[in-house]
Design an enzyme around this catalytic site. Structure first.
Site, PDB file in Angstrom:
ATOM      1  N   HIS A  85      36.474  38.583  45.584  1.00 48.79           N
ATOM      2  CA  HIS A  85      36.958  38.020  44.321  1.00 48.79           C
ATOM      3  C   HIS A  85      37.763  39.100  43.592  1.00 48.79           C
ATOM      4  CE1 HIS A  85      37.034  35.532  40.768  1.00 48.79           C
ATOM      5  NE2 HIS A  85      36.740  36.616  40.071  1.00 48.79           N
ATOM      6  N   ASN A  97      44.099  39.178  53.073  1.00 46.88           N
ATOM      7  CA  ASN A  97      42.765  39.751  53.326  1.00 46.88           C
ATOM      8  C   ASN A  97      42.303  39.446  54.747  1.00 46.88           C
ATOM      9  OD1 ASN A  97      41.358  41.155  50.966  1.00 46.88           O
ATOM     10  ND2 ASN A  97      42.359  39.406  49.976  1.00 46.88           N
ATOM     11  N   ALA A 142      43.516  47.336  46.934  1.00 46.76           N
ATOM     12  CA  ALA A 142      42.092  47.726  46.972  1.00 46.76           C
ATOM     13  C   ALA A 142      41.272  46.705  47.769  1.00 46.76           C
ATOM     14  CB  ALA A 142      41.557  47.858  45.552  1.00 46.76           C
ATOM     15  N   GLU A 143      41.602  45.429  47.629  1.00 49.55           N
ATOM     16  CA  GLU A 143      40.896  44.386  48.399  1.00 49.55           C
ATOM     17  C   GLU A 143      41.001  44.643  49.895  1.00 49.55           C
ATOM     18  OE1 GLU A 143      41.680  40.275  47.323  1.00 49.55           O
ATOM     19  OE2 GLU A 143      42.352  40.885  45.345  1.00 49.55           O
TER      20      GLU A 143
HETATM   21  C1  GRF Z   1      42.736  37.383  46.857  1.00 55.77           C
HETATM   22  O1  GRF Z   1      43.150  37.931  45.639  1.00 55.77           O
HETATM   23  C2  GRF Z   1      41.254  37.178  46.876  1.00 55.77           C
HETATM   24  O2  GRF Z   1      40.548  38.138  46.151  1.00 55.77           O
HETATM   25  C3  GRF Z   1      41.090  35.837  46.244  1.00 55.77           C
HETATM   26  O3  GRF Z   1      42.181  35.089  46.697  1.00 55.77           O
HETATM   27  C4  GRF Z   1      43.245  35.964  47.044  1.00 55.77           C
HETATM   28  C5  GRF Z   1      43.592  35.668  48.470  1.00 55.77           C
HETATM   29  O4  GRF Z   1      44.714  36.402  48.901  1.00 55.77           O
HETATM   30  N1  GRF Z   1      39.803  35.261  46.552  1.00 55.77           N
HETATM   31  P1  GRF Z   1      45.051  36.433  50.439  1.00 55.77           P
HETATM   32  O5  GRF Z   1      45.186  34.994  50.891  1.00 55.77           O
HETATM   33  O6  GRF Z   1      43.959  37.146  51.150  1.00 55.77           O
HETATM   34  O7  GRF Z   1      46.361  37.163  50.552  1.00 55.77           O
END
Ligand code: GRF
Length: 214
Positions: free
Chosen positions: A109, A15, A173-174
């Site tokens: 989240h 992310n 989606a994130e």
């Molecule tokens: C993601 O699924 C986020 O929603 C959660 O922790 C994970 C982090 O993944 N809070 P990354 O480190 O961004 O790949």
């Protein structure tokens, strides 16, 4: 003036990568610091590769949570952060820290909150048999995974899914939702009224949000 953004993470940092890429492309925000509480986090390397200063604030180096959070707060103010994005930051933050960054601290989240706060969201969603799952970007409050919702993205749950396949779909989606939320904030389109995040004059992200291409 670009919004000064700091990212807190503990691990993989995918992310963070999405935010680094989108801020570099859009110019609406500048990631000024990536901070990890874990020294070996892959997210630190991503920051370095993007030319963004990375720092470690290792929680194990402090006698208690208050001291750890004071150091974190100091690092964030030192880099002039205006918005703090939690991106897989695996430490609970206590009320004094959260209040100091009130409405300037956001989190992503991996569930459609208020469903499935906490860990193992994908396995729990499968166990409940929900038909839609997804992710939420929200302002952080002292209660875990609570706070005014800025945006959500839904994905379908397929009968053949396991936790890994569902996590992969949600993660895609994130990576679209989080940059969209930061753009909306940077544009000054997000305000909190009566503990609801209100977004005005800001369209939904481009592309399908339900039943995305598989
Ligand atoms: C993601 O699924 C986020 O929603 C959660 O922790 C994970 C982090 O993944 N809070 P990354 O480190 O961004 O790949």
């Amino acid at each position: 003036m670009a919004l000064r953004v700091a990212i807190l993470l503990s691990g993989r940092g995918s992310n963070a990568q999405a935010l680094l890429d989108d801020c570099a492309a859009g110019g609406h925000a500048q990631v000024v610091r990536v901070i990890s509480n874990r020294p070996g986090a892959l997210g630190l390397k991503r920051a370095e590769a993007a030319g963004v200063p990375a720092a470690v604030v290792d929680h194990r180096a402090f006698p208690d949570r208050a001291a750890f959070e004071a150091a974190l707060h100091g690092a964030l103010t030192a880099c002039g952060a205006e918005l703090v994005c939690l991106a897989g930051f695996m430490r609970l933050l206590t009320a004094p820290f959260v209040e100091a960054w009130h409405d300037r601290l956001i989190n992503i989240h991996p569930s459609l909150l208020p469903a499935f706060p906490g860990l193992d969201t994908h396995a729990r969603a499968l166990a409940e048999g929900v038909r839609f799952h997804g992710c939420t970007v929200h302002f952080v409050r002292a209660a875990m995974d609570a706070g005014p919702i800025i945006g959500q993205a839904a994905v379908p749950v397929h009968p053949s899914d396991d936790a890994d396949s569902l996590a992969e779909r949600v993660l895609a989606a994130e990576h679209r939702l989080y940059p969209w939320a930061v753009r909306a904030i940077a544009a000054g389109r997000v305000t909190v009224r009566d503990e609801r995040a209100v977004i005005e004059g800001w369209g939904p992200p481009a592309g399908p949000w339900l039943n995305p291409a598989q």
